[in-house]
Write a protein that holds these residues in place. Structure first.
Motif, short mmCIF file in Angstrom:
data_model
loop_
_atom_site.label_atom_id
_atom_site.label_comp_id
_atom_site.label_asym_id
_atom_site.label_seq_id
_atom_site.Cartn_x
_atom_site.Cartn_y
_atom_site.Cartn_z
N GLN A 100 7.06 7.13 10.90
CA GLN A 100 6.29 6.30 11.84
C GLN A 100 5.01 5.80 11.19
N PHE A 104 4.20 1.91 10.53
CA PHE A 104 2.99 1.24 11.04
C PHE A 104 2.29 0.46 9.93
N PHE A 105 2.14 1.10 8.76
CA PHE A 105 1.45 0.40 7.67
C PHE A 105 2.30 -0.77 7.13
N ASP A 107 4.18 -2.55 9.04
CA ASP A 107 3.93 -3.58 10.06
C ASP A 107 2.66 -4.36 9.72
N LEU A 108 1.61 -3.62 9.37
CA LEU A 108 0.33 -4.28 9.06
C LEU A 108 0.44 -5.14 7.80
#
Lengths: 306, 282
Positions: A100, A104-105, A107-108
């Protein structure tokens, strides 16, 4: 779109003041495309402050920072899209799993559909995808931090003391990763106080001391500037008084040290042949011969002493 | 920008929804509704939804929801700053505004989710116990409670942007709660006592209606607390709410004004948070 300017990072006159104390004082340097730049300095010299300024994490008092030609302050959001960063003290989201966190990173960084299990395995974190970060050791978080920094093949990789908290295996893994990303064309900015780490991988180094950049060049060039000379180590089969006097009679050597069957001579590269010839002429059977260029440690000590 | 904000909001939800306290808070809300309804029906003091809200729920909500909102917000920035994860987040191609909005949307969703679920579940169960169940009134109560919680949550986020360490931020958070939830009625009581003792001692005209004698600045004091807006809104829209306010309600107080003021609170808190957060060193 990534710019093709030669200088990937251009720091000019950077000054940051903390409570009337200059943490970084008029620091300027350029990092060229595709190189590994070592940023050396003792603890508290201003390395992390410089990195945080490049990343727009802190506001600096004077100077300008350009990343691929974009201003790190006014156009920070654009500039940061090219950067992968591993902080000195890596902290991730403790309630989230390793996958996860990576997701998330990613995604960024606008990177999608990655196989997180294989990425984790690449960093020696097999079968940890569903494990929460709160159950990770410091070394595991550091490895995961490196994995997130490299996601999306960034144009620039900034590593702040990447070996901190790692065992020798982890240190080697990071070192190999640095070489691997360089081979793909990534520019690496490696901040460290571990000299061997920098010497092993860096093309050029900058030495920061008490907030000031005291040197910036290749290790060999810096050694030359300081008039540091290479050291020859010759191992002979049997040491005799003739060999000893022959070595000592060679002119223009800086130091001669004989211990058992090993002779160490510090001298100019031009005198090197004379030394070896003298040893051979004295009847020695040479078993091994090594030349060590001036070490980064010597360079570092000379620039930061006092 | 939108993409980054939503990514951060998603992370906030994932990171916080696992917190046990979210479940606890939701259960507390439901239990609260059930307890108040049950005790009210036994004592026959609650015969409709208006009474349920006024005599049982709103007095407790005005203490409970602000502290829950504050606790969800105070940690938003300082928590990540102290742990160090903000370093990594801030090093990406995100602006400070992206981070702030992402956090407000993500955590705000959790706050709203817990209020709507907790009180909503309670409301469904109430329908079986209260003789004259008016879901319109109950929906207004839930909406007003969401606004109240969101204001204090934004206040928590604002506090969060001013500290580098979690412990002093907790202290400030509790301070804000004590001032708004506990001290404010006492402060306004003292102020009004002083004002009225002065009016009674020096009457310039016959006191026919008490509201005509109140100086207008006192209404500003009265309204400088989101909890006032909340209880006034319930009184104005449901007709009967627990009113701890000692200042009588003038004609210009309306439900629309109260809702408007509640939104002003939210925007002001968000603006101060952004103004502060955009400059801090990570």
């Amino acid at each position: 779109m990534v710019s093709t300017t030669k200088n990937v990072i251009h720091v000019d006159g950077l000054t940051k003041v903390y409570r009337s104390q200059k943490a970084v004082d008029d620091v300027s340097f350029k990092i060229h495309r595709g190189e590994i730049f070592g940023f050396l300095g003792p603890n508290g010299a201003g390395k992390t402050t410089t990195i945080k300024s490049i990343l727009g994490l802190i506001r600096f008092d004077e100077g300008e920072i350009l990343i691929n030609g974009k201003n790190a302050v006014g156009e920070g959001k654009i500039a940061r899209q090219w950067i992968g960063y591993l902080p000195e003290r890596v902290a991730m989201y403790r309630n989230l799993t390793a996958s996860q966190n990576l997701s998330f990173f990613a995604d960024l960084k606008k990177v999608d559909s990655l196989n997180y299990d294989s990425i984790l395995a690449e960093y020696g974190l097999e079968d940890t995808g569903k494990k929460k970060i709160r159950d990770f050791s410091k070394g595991m978080v550091q490895r995961l931090g490196m994995a997130q920094a490299v996601i999306g093949n960034p144009d620039i990789l900034i590593l702040d003391e990447p070996s901190g908290g790692l065992d020798p295996r982890g240190v080697r893994l990071i070192r190999n990763k640095i070489r691997e990303v360089k081979s793909k064309g990534t520019t690496v900015f490696l901040s460290s106080h571990i000299l061997s780490e920098v010497q092993a991988v860096c093309d050029r180094v900058g030495i920061i001391h008490k907030g000031k950049l005291v040197a910036e060049d290749s290790v060999a060039a810096l050694g030359k500037k300081l008039d540091l000379k290479p050291m020859i180590t010759v191992q002979v089969e049997k040491m005799t008084s003739e060999i000893s006097s022959a070595v000592n009679s060679v002119k223009n050597t800086d130091s001669v040290n004989i211990e058992g069957n090993t002779i160490q001579v510090v001298c100019d590269a031009s005198t090197k042949a004379e030394v070896i010839l003298a040893i051979a002429k004295a009847g020695a059977n040479i078993l091994n011969l090594q030349t060590e260029e001036p070490s980064l440690e010597e360079v570092f000590m000379r620039y930061t002493e006092g | 920008m939108k993409y980054m904000v939503l990514s951060i909001a998603k992370k906030e939800i994932l990171d916080n929804i696992r917190n046990a306290w979210l479940l606890v808070v939701t259960i507390i809300y439901t239990a609260l509704v059930l307890l108040v309804t049950y005790s009210g029906t036994i004592t026959k003091t609650i015969e409709n939804v208006g009474q349920l809200i006024s005599t049982g729920l709103s007095p407790i909500v005005t203490f409970l929801v602000p502290i829950i909102g504050l606790m969800l917000g105070y940690n938003a920035i300082v928590g990540e700053l102290e742990s160090g994860s903000l370093l990594l987040l801030g090093s990406h191609a995100v602006s400070r505004l992206d981070i702030l909005l992402g956090k407000i949307i993500g955590r705000g969703f959790i706050l709203i989710y817990s209020i709507v679920l907790g009180f909503g579940l309670g409301g469904i169960l109430v329908a079986f116990n209260v003789p004259n169940a008016d879901f319109g009134e109950y929906a207004i109560f839930i909406g007003a409670t969401v606004l109240l919680g969101f204001i204090f949550f934004c206040m928590g986020v604002m506090i969060s942007a001013f500290f580098k360490r979690r412990t002093p931020a907790i202290g400030a958070t509790l301070g804000f709660w004590v001032v708004f939830a506990i001290f404010w009625p006492i402060i306004t009581s003292i102020v009004i006592f002083l004002v009225f003792s002065d009016i009674v001692a020096n009457p310039t005209s016959p006191i026919t209606d008490i509201t005509y004698s109140i100086p207008s600045w006192l209404y500003a004091v009265d309204l400088f607390n989101p909890i006032t807006e909340y209880s006034r809104l319930l009184t104005l829209s449901i007709g009967s709410a627990a009113d701890f306010n000692v200042i009588p309600m003038p004609d210009f107080y309306s439900a629309e004004l109260m809702v408007g003021l509640m939104f002003v609170w939210i925007f002001v808190m968000m603006f101060i948070s952004w103004f502060r957060f955009r400059y801090i060193d990570i």
